[in-house]
Design a protein around this motif. Structure first.
Motif, PDB file in Angstrom:
ATOM      1  N   GLY A   1     103.749 -35.049  70.793  1.00  0.00           N
ATOM      2  CA  GLY A   1     102.885 -34.529  71.855  1.00  0.00           C
ATOM      3  C   GLY A   1     103.362 -34.899  73.236  1.00  0.00           C
ATOM      4  N   LEU A   2     104.674 -34.859  73.482  1.00  0.00           N
ATOM      5  CA  LEU A   2     105.220 -35.213  74.792  1.00  0.00           C
ATOM      6  C   LEU A   2     105.420 -33.949  75.621  1.00  0.00           C
ATOM      7  CD1 LEU A   2     106.504 -37.476  76.585  1.00  0.00           C
ATOM      8  CD2 LEU A   2     108.700 -36.736  75.668  1.00  0.00           C
TER       9      LEU A   2
ATOM     10  N   ALA B   1     111.040 -32.307  73.876  1.00  0.00           N
ATOM     11  CA  ALA B   1     109.629 -32.393  74.248  1.00  0.00           C
ATOM     12  C   ALA B   1     108.833 -31.273  73.589  1.00  0.00           C
ATOM     13  CB  ALA B   1     109.475 -32.311  75.764  1.00  0.00           C
ATOM     14  N   SER B   2     107.507 -31.431  73.574  1.00  0.00           N
ATOM     15  CA  SER B   2     106.631 -30.403  73.014  1.00  0.00           C
ATOM     16  C   SER B   2     106.408 -29.247  73.971  1.00  0.00           C
ATOM     17  CB  SER B   2     105.276 -31.020  72.638  1.00  0.00           C
ATOM     18  OG  SER B   2     105.438 -32.024  71.665  1.00  0.00           O
TER      19      SER B   2
ATOM     20  N   ALA C   1      98.268 -30.134  83.100  1.00  0.00           N
ATOM     21  CA  ALA C   1      96.920 -30.549  82.714  1.00  0.00           C
ATOM     22  C   ALA C   1      96.372 -29.669  81.596  1.00  0.00           C
ATOM     23  CB  ALA C   1      95.986 -30.523  83.919  1.00  0.00           C
ATOM     24  N   LEU C   2      96.630 -28.356  81.646  1.00  0.00           N
ATOM     25  CA  LEU C   2      96.158 -27.453  80.603  1.00  0.00           C
ATOM     26  C   LEU C   2      96.801 -27.791  79.258  1.00  0.00           C
ATOM     27  CD1 LEU C   2      94.664 -24.897  79.637  1.00  0.00           C
ATOM     28  CD2 LEU C   2      96.645 -23.573  80.408  1.00  0.00           C
ATOM     29  N   LEU C   3      98.112 -28.037  79.251  1.00  0.00           N
ATOM     30  CA  LEU C   3      98.795 -28.333  77.992  1.00  0.00           C
ATOM     31  C   LEU C   3      98.279 -29.638  77.388  1.00  0.00           C
ATOM     32  CD1 LEU C   3     102.485 -27.395  78.905  1.00  0.00           C
ATOM     33  CD2 LEU C   3     100.834 -26.043  77.608  1.00  0.00           C
ATOM     34  N   LEU C   4      98.093 -30.661  78.215  1.00  0.00           N
ATOM     35  CA  LEU C   4      97.617 -31.938  77.692  1.00  0.00           C
ATOM     36  C   LEU C   4      96.187 -31.832  77.190  1.00  0.00           C
ATOM     37  CD1 LEU C   4      99.118 -34.309  80.407  1.00  0.00           C
ATOM     38  CD2 LEU C   4      99.931 -33.981  78.078  1.00  0.00           C
TER      39      LEU C   4
ATOM     40  N   ARG D   1      95.025 -32.384  73.344  1.00  0.00           N
ATOM     41  CA  ARG D   1      93.964 -33.342  73.036  1.00  0.00           C
ATOM     42  C   ARG D   1      92.807 -32.692  72.285  1.00  0.00           C
ATOM     43  NH1 ARG D   1      90.151 -35.373  71.684  1.00  0.00           N
ATOM     44  NH2 ARG D   1      88.958 -37.135  72.499  1.00  0.00           N
ATOM     45  N   THR D   2      92.525 -31.420  72.580  1.00  0.00           N
ATOM     46  CA  THR D   2      91.340 -30.758  72.013  1.00  0.00           C
ATOM     47  C   THR D   2      91.616 -30.150  70.646  1.00  0.00           C
ATOM     48  OG1 THR D   2      90.619 -30.253  74.256  1.00  0.00           O
ATOM     49  CG2 THR D   2      89.529 -29.084  72.465  1.00  0.00           C
ATOM     50  N   VAL D   3      92.672 -29.331  70.539  1.00  0.00           N
ATOM     51  CA  VAL D   3      92.926 -28.605  69.292  1.00  0.00           C
ATOM     52  C   VAL D   3      94.133 -29.139  68.533  1.00  0.00           C
ATOM     53  CG1 VAL D   3      91.864 -26.528  70.201  1.00  0.00           C
ATOM     54  CG2 VAL D   3      94.308 -26.857  70.470  1.00  0.00           C
ATOM     55  N   GLY D   4      94.848 -30.100  69.099  1.00  0.00           N
ATOM     56  CA  GLY D   4      95.963 -30.712  68.389  1.00  0.00           C
ATOM     57  C   GLY D   4      97.297 -30.047  68.605  1.00  0.00           C
ATOM     58  N   HIS D   5      97.352 -28.879  69.240  1.00  0.00           N
ATOM     59  CA  HIS D   5      98.630 -28.222  69.526  1.00  0.00           C
ATOM     60  C   HIS D   5      98.416 -27.257  70.680  1.00  0.00           C
ATOM     61  CE1 HIS D   5      97.308 -24.411  67.674  1.00  0.00           C
ATOM     62  NE2 HIS D   5      96.679 -25.195  66.813  1.00  0.00           N
ATOM     63  N   THR D   6      99.526 -26.724  71.221  1.00  0.00           N
ATOM     64  CA  THR D   6      99.450 -25.806  72.366  1.00  0.00           C
ATOM     65  C   THR D   6      99.998 -24.420  72.029  1.00  0.00           C
ATOM     66  OG1 THR D   6     101.598 -26.657  73.109  1.00  0.00           O
ATOM     67  CG2 THR D   6      99.615 -27.678  74.037  1.00  0.00           C
ATOM     68  N   GLN D   7     100.221 -24.145  70.768  1.00  0.00           N
ATOM     69  CA  GLN D   7     100.772 -22.844  70.404  1.00  0.00           C
ATOM     70  C   GLN D   7      99.726 -21.732  70.460  1.00  0.00           C
ATOM     71  OE1 GLN D   7     103.990 -22.528  70.058  1.00  0.00           O
ATOM     72  NE2 GLN D   7     104.171 -24.740  70.393  1.00  0.00           N
ATOM     73  N   ALA D   8      98.440 -22.103  70.437  1.00  0.00           N
ATOM     74  CA  ALA D   8      97.388 -21.088  70.405  1.00  0.00           C
ATOM     75  C   ALA D   8      96.727 -20.889  71.762  1.00  0.00           C
ATOM     76  CB  ALA D   8      96.328 -21.460  69.369  1.00  0.00           C
ATOM     77  N   VAL D   9      97.373 -21.338  72.851  1.00  0.00           N
ATOM     78  CA  VAL D   9      96.802 -21.125  74.187  1.00  0.00           C
ATOM     79  C   VAL D   9      96.970 -19.655  74.554  1.00  0.00           C
ATOM     80  CG1 VAL D   9      96.918 -21.776  76.611  1.00  0.00           C
ATOM     81  CG2 VAL D   9      97.292 -23.505  74.855  1.00  0.00           C
ATOM     82  N   ARG D  10      95.844 -18.967  74.790  1.00  0.00           N
ATOM     83  CA  ARG D  10      95.859 -17.528  75.056  1.00  0.00           C
ATOM     84  C   ARG D  10      95.393 -17.273  76.478  1.00  0.00           C
ATOM     85  NH1 ARG D  10      95.540 -14.366  70.353  1.00  0.00           N
ATOM     86  NH2 ARG D  10      94.498 -12.747  71.561  1.00  0.00           N
ATOM     87  N   VAL D  11      96.034 -16.342  77.139  1.00  0.00           N
ATOM     88  CA  VAL D  11      95.635 -15.903  78.474  1.00  0.00           C
ATOM     89  C   VAL D  11      94.918 -14.575  78.341  1.00  0.00           C
ATOM     90  CG1 VAL D  11      96.403 -15.285  80.783  1.00  0.00           C
ATOM     91  CG2 VAL D  11      97.572 -17.102  79.538  1.00  0.00           C
ATOM     92  N   GLU D  12      93.613 -14.597  78.601  1.00  0.00           N
ATOM     93  CA  GLU D  12      92.799 -13.391  78.516  1.00  0.00           C
ATOM     94  C   GLU D  12      92.446 -12.921  79.913  1.00  0.00           C
ATOM     95  OE1 GLU D  12      89.487 -14.557  76.224  1.00  0.00           O
ATOM     96  OE2 GLU D  12      90.607 -14.828  74.353  1.00  0.00           O
TER      97      GLU D  12
END
Length: 827
Positions: free
Chosen positions: A157-158, A205-206, A239-242, A246-257
């Motif tokens: 998670g770096l 890094a992640s 800040a969004l990635l961290l 922290r919330t869902v355990g990964h950043t692969q599912a971050v969606r821009v709607e």
């Protein structure tokens, strides 16, 4: 009457709607006042901060000449802590400056070509060892980046930081990691990525997020860029990635709607520029724990102290950004964003928010004009608060239910001001005649309140603004007499002159005016700065604070002492004064005033039968004063003459009482610093005599925040050696001064004298005091022991406390008072 008022009162109508229209203009112009009102509204209506979210973020500060080397050690230490995510705010866009390999070859050739004699073989071995050590350091420096990349690969998670800058430019493809879902943009933005970490670091890094240096306005308003336009793409903020990690355990599912960024169950609203307004997750600038990198590296953390938290690693930064919760650094600003994302305390920024707010201000102006000003009284009284309540509910609903930020602060205040002003102006116009009499009455009463509180200038200005009616003239006459009591004869003459200007036939006012001018001239002849308290020819008793001054008791180094009386309870007091404006320069006046009142606080907390009690302290015009217990008897100063010495028993009794009182003061954190016969008052109660210590004029509370080291305080002849040297003193300094006082009262001679302060100080510090038995052989031997021990140069060799000295004095006194047994004759 009302119709005529409406026809000619158009300017009042404009005045009534001006606050609402002005509030709308402030919102449209984005004025700082509107932003300040918005912050007030936000603090009132927004949900209260949740401290639990703030505890989910920790900051580790790098502080050293080699931050990458320190970062490697920190990452290695964090593996055992198992944090949820790690953010690195360190510039990694360039390789570590490794040494040139040719340097080692040149240095080796130099050593080989050097010629050494046979008898100096140690030089060759020493240079050879230095060469090998230098080579090892060079090879180690060249491997720093490789070691850092390995440490990154082993850290889960770096996330690294990069920045954006204005202008067009091509960003490397590896910088878009992770790739946001549906993150394409329709148009290009004039920004490009800069300070992108090296590819070898990004691969391990992640992800990489934007951590731009915030603008002061953005931090002050809580405006955070969640996604940043770069070319035809959206790039996530660090800040969004961290927060997502922290919330869902990964950043692969971050969606821009459309209008939001979603990860897991979290939905963060954004505007067309990728911004949102953040509600600060804590009301304190120290909300997040800070750890020094050295502490983390040395294993100073508890087991799993950072487990499950977001850890920000950044160089030590100065706090430079002002926010509603205090001054923040860049790392603390990013931590506030992460806590807000995790807690769901983010508001969207509607594109037409200012227009909606300005429309609300216009609605308030129309209500104020049509209802408050033109409508019936009953309708105005009912409709006005209802209209404002509608605005308040709309503002509260958009903030808490819709999670939208509209600048409601200025419109709400402007609406309330316009509606209230319209009602007030209408009422004032209709009852103007009745209000005139009430205005005069209330003005006189307010002037009386000001006069009783000592605000004579405010009372004078208020009375001059009122019509010259009988009630006003009577109050002005009383105020003129009060000016006389306060030695402000110039203003007394001005007040009597105002009365004469409206009543020319007032003979008493003319006589008092001439008398006040005469007293003013007498006072100016007496002193060039401020009137004295007692001036010959005054018809009224002067006052200091609430105390009536009877007569002058004496003058001292800190000021003058007067005999006064409290008219409320009839108590006789001694009033010690200090003319601050006359004695101190303007730049030192505030410090002198603070010092004077610290003196009163230090002595006022002491309650002992042998210490003069402090009743009151304050400031009256040009004088600061302290009201204290009045002692009718004099001090012990007259009994320091050789022909007026007191009996030995009395001296020992008085000194024992003084020592007990000083011990009490020392135990309460107060040092007198000026113990001498003049400050030992002789109080008489019938046949009984008692010592009372007075004039804690240079006393200080013995704390680091109050005492200034290096200040020489006290009367020179009675100073202790540490006072003479300007060192910090404690209660043993008073013991030394009390020993000098005992010496003087028994012999009538001072132990230390000198033609100058320097010579006197030298003798106090270096020369021994005279033998008291040589000056007065009839004294008991134990008195010499007491004096010698109290006047030791080394404080550690003196009495440890004044109480010990008091016990020895009492013991000698008991021996002197015990009846002596007659000697038996030898047969």
């Amino acid at each position: 009457m009302l119709g005529s008022m409406r026809r000619r009162g158009w300017w009042l109508y404009a005045l009534a709607i001006a606050p609402a229209l002005g509030a709308g203009a402030l919102v449209l112009l984005h004025h700082p006042w509107a932003e300040a009102l918005d912050q007030r509204w936000l603090a009132l209506a927004a949900p209260k901060p949740v401290s639990a979210a703030a505890r989910e973020v920790a900051i580790i500060e790098l502080d050293g000449p080699a931050p990458r080397v320190q970062l490697i050690a920190v990452l290695q230490a964090l593996r055992a802590q198992r944090p949820a995510a790690v953010g690195v705010l360190l510039d990694l866009d360039a390789a570590w400056p490794a040494a040139n390999p040719k340097l080692w070859d040149a240095l080796e050739d130099t050593i080989k070509s050097a010629r050494f004699r046979r008898r100096t073989p140690r030089t060759w071995r020493r240079l050879k060892r230095q060469l090998l050590a230098l080579a090892r350091q060079g090879r180690k420096a060249e491997a720093i980046d490789a070691r850092l990349a390995l440490a990154m690969r082993r850290t889960r998670g770096l996330y690294l930081a990069m920045h954006t800058a204005p202008g067009a430019g091509e960003a490397p493809a590896y910088a878009f990691k992770p790739r946001l879902l549906h993150a394409r943009r329709a148009s290009s933005a004039p920004l490009h990525l800069v300070d992108v970490p090296l590819e070898m670091f990004v691969e391990q890094a992640s992800g990489v997020g934007v951590a731009n240096t915030p603008s002061p306005d953005a931090v002050a308003g809580g405006i955070a860029r969640i996604i940043i336009p770069a070319g035809h793409r959206w790039v996530p903020s660090l800040a969004l990635l961290l927060a997502a990690k922290r919330t869902v355990g990964h950043t692969q599912a971050v969606r821009v709607e459309s209008g939001a960024v979603r990860f897991g169950r979290m939905r963060v609203p954004v505007d067309e520029q990728g911004r949102a307004r953040m509600l600060f997750a804590s009301t304190s600038e120290q909300a997040f724990p800070h750890y020094a990198a050295a502490r983390v590296i040395q294993g100073g953390l508890r087991w799993h102290e950072l487990a499950g938290k977001v850890v920000l690693i950044a160089p030590r930064q100065a706090r430079a950004y002002v926010s509603p919760v205090g001054v923040l650094s860049q790392a603390e600003w990013i931590a506030q964003q992460i806590a807000a994302f995790v807690d769901g305390r983010v508001l969207r920024l509607p594109a037409r928010g200012p227009l909606w707010a300005a429309g609300a201000a216009l609605f308030a102006a129309l209500v104020a004009a049509l209802v408050c000003w033109r409508g019936p009284w009953l309708l105005a009284v009912i409709a006005t608060p209802l209209a404002w309540l509608v605005l308040f509910i709309a503002a509260f609903w958009t903030l808490n239910a819709e999670r939208a930020w509209l600048p409601w602060g200025a419109p709400l205040l402007g609406a309330a001001a316009s509606m209230a002003l319209a009602l007030v102006l209408r009422w004032v116009q209709e009852v103007r005649a009745k209000a005139q009499a009430q205005y005069v009455h209330l003005g006189c009463e307010l002037a009386l309140v000001h006069r009783e509180r000592g605000n004579l200038d405010q009372a004078f200005a208020l009375l001059k603004a009122l019509p010259p009616e009988e009630q006003v003239l009577a109050r002005m006459r009383e105020l003129a007499v009060e000016f006389e009591k306060k030695r402000r004869f110039h203003q007394a003459a001005e007040a009597f002159g105002w009365i004469l200007a409206h009543r020319p036939d007032d003979a008493e006012a003319a006589r008092r005016k001439a008398k006040a001018e005469e007293l003013e001239r007498a006072a100016m002849l007496a002193t060039t700065s401020g009137a004295p308290v007692l001036v010959e020819g005054m018809e009224t008793k002067p006052t200091i604070g609430r105390y009536e001054v009877e007569r002058l008791l004496g003058r001292g180094a800190m000021g003058e002492v007067y005999l006064g009386r409290d008219p409320m309870i009839g108590r006789v007091v001694a009033i010690k004064t200090l003319p601050l404006a006359r004695e101190f320069e303007e730049e030192e006046l505030e410090e002198a005033r603070a010092c004077f009142f610290r003196e009163a606080a230090a002595a006022g907390k002491l309650n002992h039968p042998n210490i003069v009690a402090i009743f009151d302290a304050g400031e009256d015009h040009d004088l600061a004063y302290i009201a204290m217990e009045y002692i009718a008897g004099g001090s012990l100063q007259p009994y320091t003459k050789p022909d007026r010495l007191l009996p030995i028993e009395k001296v020992l009794g008085f000194m024992a009482e003084a020592a007990q009182a000083l011990d009490y003061a020392h135990r309460h954190g107060v040092i007198h610093r000026d113990v001498k016969p003049a400050n030992l008052m002789l109080a008489k109660d019938g046949d009984e005599e008692r010592i009372k210590i007075t004039d804690f004029g240079i006393a200080r509370i013995t704390s680091q925040t109050r005492t200034k080291t290096g200040a020489i305080l006290g009367t020179p002849s009675y100073m202790s050696p540490e006072q003479a040297k300007g060192e910090r003193v404690d209660g043993r300094s008073d013991v030394f001064s009390l020993g000098v006082t005992l010496f003087v009262l028994l012999t009538g001679t001072r132990p230390f004298t000198g033609d100058s302060l320097g010579a006197l100080s030298y003798r106090i510090v270096h020369e021994p005091h005279p033998d008291i038995l040589a000056l007065r052989p009839d004294l008991p031997r134990r008195i010499k022991d007491i004096v010698d021990r109290a006047m030791q140069k080394d404080p550690d060799a003196r009495y440890a406390s004044a109480a010990e000295m008091a016990e020895d004095l009492k013991a000698v006194l008991q021996e002197l008072q015990a009846p002596r047994k007659p000697r038996k004759k030898k047969s």
